[in-house]
Design an enzyme around this catalytic site. Sequence first.
Site, short mmCIF file in Angstrom:
data_model
loop_
_atom_site.label_atom_id
_atom_site.label_comp_id
_atom_site.label_asym_id
_atom_site.label_seq_id
_atom_site.Cartn_x
_atom_site.Cartn_y
_atom_site.Cartn_z
N TYR A 1 0.83 -1.21 0.00
CA TYR A 1 0.00 0.00 0.00
C TYR A 1 0.87 1.26 0.00
O TYR A 1 0.64 2.20 -0.77
CB TYR A 1 -0.90 -0.04 1.23
N LYS B 1 1.09 4.14 -2.89
CA LYS B 1 0.69 5.51 -2.58
C LYS B 1 1.83 6.50 -2.80
O LYS B 1 1.60 7.65 -3.19
CB LYS B 1 0.20 5.58 -1.13
#
Length: 301
Positions: free
Chosen positions: A165, A169
């Site tokens: 993640y 990001k």
Amino acid sequence: MSINFQDRVVIVTGAGSGLGRQHALSFAARGAKVVVNDFGGNRDGTGGSSEAALAVVEEIRKSGGIAIANGANVTDVLEVKALVEQTVGEFGRVDVLVNNAGILRDKSFSKLELQDFAAVVNVHLQGSVNCTKAVWDIMRKQEYGRIVMTASAAGLYGNFGQANYGAAKAAVIGLMNVLHQEGFKSNIRINTVAPMATTRMTEDLLPPAAKQALVPERVTPAVLFLSSEDAPSKMILSAGGGAFAAAAVMETAPVYIPDTDLSPEYIAQQIGKIADWTTAVRYENADQEIKRFLELVLSAR
């Protein structure tokens, strides 16, 4: 200054629940024609249903707004192309894209399977690429576009158990930096929101007091600002609970080390000076950093 989206056409991905739902409702309340995109999958990206997107469309229509639903999976290029074709067919243009769709598959790196790493990166990063690519030439031709990426503190600063993640990001910020340069001459402004909110992806990670404070409604105003006609470009705006902060990649002034001293030991001696954050600046592009280094190196040599 009043921000409205009258007659603007807005696509919000992952808009069936959480932040995306609130973004869609708020755009519609300010006059936008909204395309509510949601694959309808579970938090980890499995499954799929159109019910969530249709429910948000119904909410918008009951409030007097204009919206249509779309169930494209943002990782599927053909489905994304169809999403944009549906939008243009229905409304004639695309003014705003909010890349909000995302999934979570949290595990410490030692336990993380590579397919789970790829799946998360595929939705957050490649999904943002797919959707942005699909609207890019439309926005260039009409000489107007506003695109919002969705990052996270995990990407900016790191968070245990979120290597997949966090990597995705951080990557969308790099994507924004380049597209800002390529799109600015065509009046395409591109920004990134880094939200802190109670959603189905975070609800089991937050204590009760934080859940009550970090509702999506307290993030969405940042997205509307970053999507507005007078929006900045290349801004990272952290938002949560009604608090907002600008984030940036910065770099200290370069320190030149002559060949006679050039060694890892000398760098260790000078690291305090090298990492003197009081000298830090932001670069508008990579050329500025390269120029600064070259000027220092060539003048010193």
